[in-house]
Design an enzyme around this catalytic site. Structure first.
Site, PDB file in Angstrom:
ATOM      1  N   SER A 195       0.787  -1.228   0.000  1.00  0.00           N
ATOM      2  CA  SER A 195       0.000   0.000   0.000  1.00  0.00           C
ATOM      3  C   SER A 195       0.820   1.280   0.000  1.00  0.00           C
ATOM      4  CB  SER A 195      -0.953   0.007   1.196  1.00  0.00           C
ATOM      5  OG  SER A 195      -0.235  -0.038   2.418  1.00  0.00           O
ATOM      6  N   HIS A 240      -5.636  -3.781  -1.591  1.00  0.00           N
ATOM      7  CA  HIS A 240      -5.406  -2.732  -2.587  1.00  0.00           C
ATOM      8  C   HIS A 240      -5.405  -3.289  -4.010  1.00  0.00           C
ATOM      9  CE1 HIS A 240      -4.606   0.662   0.124  1.00  0.00           C
ATOM     10  NE2 HIS A 240      -4.145  -0.264   0.942  1.00  0.00           N
ATOM     11  N   LYS A 265     -12.481  -0.554   0.940  1.00  0.00           N
ATOM     12  CA  LYS A 265     -11.700   0.284   0.036  1.00  0.00           C
ATOM     13  C   LYS A 265     -12.449   0.431  -1.293  1.00  0.00           C
ATOM     14  CE  LYS A 265      -7.181  -0.257   2.190  1.00  0.00           C
ATOM     15  NZ  LYS A 265      -7.648  -0.800   3.471  1.00  0.00           N
TER      16      LYS A 265
END
Length: 445
Positions: A232, A260, A291
């Site tokens: 990340s 991610h 996310k």
């Protein structure tokens, strides 16, 4: 109002805390506040231990401030989006630091799904899963997650941090070994620490070192390689093909954290296994709903039925935490349905990422990370400069945050930008211009 008998009883109490509790009880019973009454919180008693401890913390905080690494929280007064309102500005600013990769944080379809689920399944469950916290929609979501990743089963946690914290301890023991990338996320590191298995670390994405650790751990019953799919802070992509090849050679399991990558990375958004061409070769995938997939809360593990079943029996964050709220579950189901219908948002994100990287490179900035990933670190190296740079960017109408030690190694301070499918071409060009303007301004100082 409250009669004299009640007030007389109140005044006879000697303890301020007792008076506070009694007054609250009276207000609750009468559904009124006494006229001109002031309800105050009870104060903590001062002790020598507390005073010394607070002074110690105060000095530590001051040291952090002086090092330029103190983290202030800006207050957002709008929905999360590509353009947001911040309490310290009088006009909207562009957001280039959210994990809102697909722009779904305020998506109308997901909001409507959440509202419908509120009406049909209520606000919360007030329970852990195995007591009375599992609704039909929780099982539906887990099935969709497993299908999305091509796994046999899935289990939902309150967050991916919880999923990472609970998985290793539940599956491995003293006779086993975990071989972890040196730059893995803090949640993986904490999860490994909670486990009694032998802990081994290989240098970041160094396959030669990984092979050495695999050779050194051959006496272990089971060995598990643990890595982020995408790192990340740097936007690096784990070399999953080489990792899987080594795992096959040395009879090891492979665990990846896909926070991610899920939903937007790879040709259809299936993440780093799809991007690296190793679908079907990963044993365990942990990821998040917080996310790209709407940005609310919740994490999960996707794996074999046996692994998931064992986590239901032993994973402590699952056993001892409330189940995620029905509204989040309903919206997440709608999100997976949306991603399976179309790659339009993923495709737009890819175009935006290439444009931003191209323009920032042309402007002379030092960029880190993979050229294909929407995490784009702007390397500044100095912690104070990164913090100051971010403040100046806000004045130019762009919300970004400086990252420095201990989030990243010392001397590696940066502004980590994150591109979204919600960004327009104009948003990207404005942000590139703002970076150049602030660089020139700070250089002149």
């Amino acid at each position: 109002g409250i009669n004299a008998e009640y007030m007389g009883s109140l005044s006879s109490l000697t303890s301020k805390f007792s008076q506070f509790r009694f007054l609250k009880m009276i207000c609750r019973l009468t559904n009124k506040n006494p006229k001109n009454a002031v309800v105050s919180r009870p104060r903590l008693f001062s002790t020598a231990a507390r005073k010394t401890f607070v002074q110690h913390l105060g000095q530590e905080i001051q040291n952090i401030r002086e090092a330029g690494t103190y983290k202030n929280e800006r207050i957002i007064t709008s929905q999360q989006s590509n353009s947001i309102n911040v309490s310290t500005t009088n006009k909207p600013v562009l957001n280039f630091c959210a994990n809102n990769y697909l722009g779904l944080a305020n998506n109308k379809e997901l909001i409507e799904a959440a509202k419908k689920t509120l009406d049909s399944r209520g606000f919360g469950m007030s329970s852990v899963r195995f007591i009375c916290g599992t609704q039909d929609i929780h099982k539906t979501l887990e099935t969709k997650i497993a299908d999305f990743h091509g796994m046999e089963a899935a289990i939902v946690f309150p967050s991916c941090f919880d999923a990472n914290a609970g998985i290793f301890e539940a599956l491995l023991g003293p006779d086993d070994a975990i071989i972890s990338d040196s730059l893995n996320h803090a949640s993986i590191i904490d999860g490994v620490r909670l486990c009694k298995a032998k802990r081994m670390v290989f240098q970041h994405m160094d396959m030669t070192d990984l092979e050495k650790q695999l050779q050194a751990s051959q006496s272990s019953r089971f060995r598990m390689i643990a890595t982020d799919g995408v790192f990340s802070m740097d936007g690096h992509i784990a070399p999953l093909k080489q990792i899987c090849d080594l795992a096959d050679k040395y009879n090891a399991l492979v665990f990846i954290d896909e926070c991610h990558a899920t939903g937007f990375f790879g040709k259809t958004g299936r993440g780093t296994p799809e991007y690296c061409g190793v679908e079907g070769r990963i044993d365990i995938i942990n990821s998040t709903l917080g996310k790209a997939l709407g940005g609310a809360s919740g994490g999960y593990t996707a794996a074999s039925k046996e692994i998931v079943d064992m986590l239901r029996q032993r994973a402590r964050p699952y056993l001892f935490s409330n189940t995620i709220a029905p509204a989040v579950v309903g919206a997440s189901i709608a999100c997976f349905d949306m991603l399976c219908r179309s790659t339009t948002l993923r495709d737009k994100l890819e175009v935006n990422t290439k444009l931003f990287r191209q323009k920032m490179t042309e402007a002379g900035f030092d960029l880190a990370g993979s050229t294909d990933h929407p995490i784009v670190p702007i390397m500044l190296y100095d912690a104070k400069l990164a913090s100051q740079f971010a403040d100046e960017m806000l004045k130019e109408g762009v919300y970004v945050i400086g990252f420095s030690f201990p989030v990243v190694p010392k001397g590696k301070a940066r502004i980590r930008t994150q591109i979204s499918a919600a960004h327009s071409t104009e948003d990207i060009l404005h942000t590139v211009k703002a970076f150049a303007t602030v660089r020139d301004r700070l250089t002149q100082k």
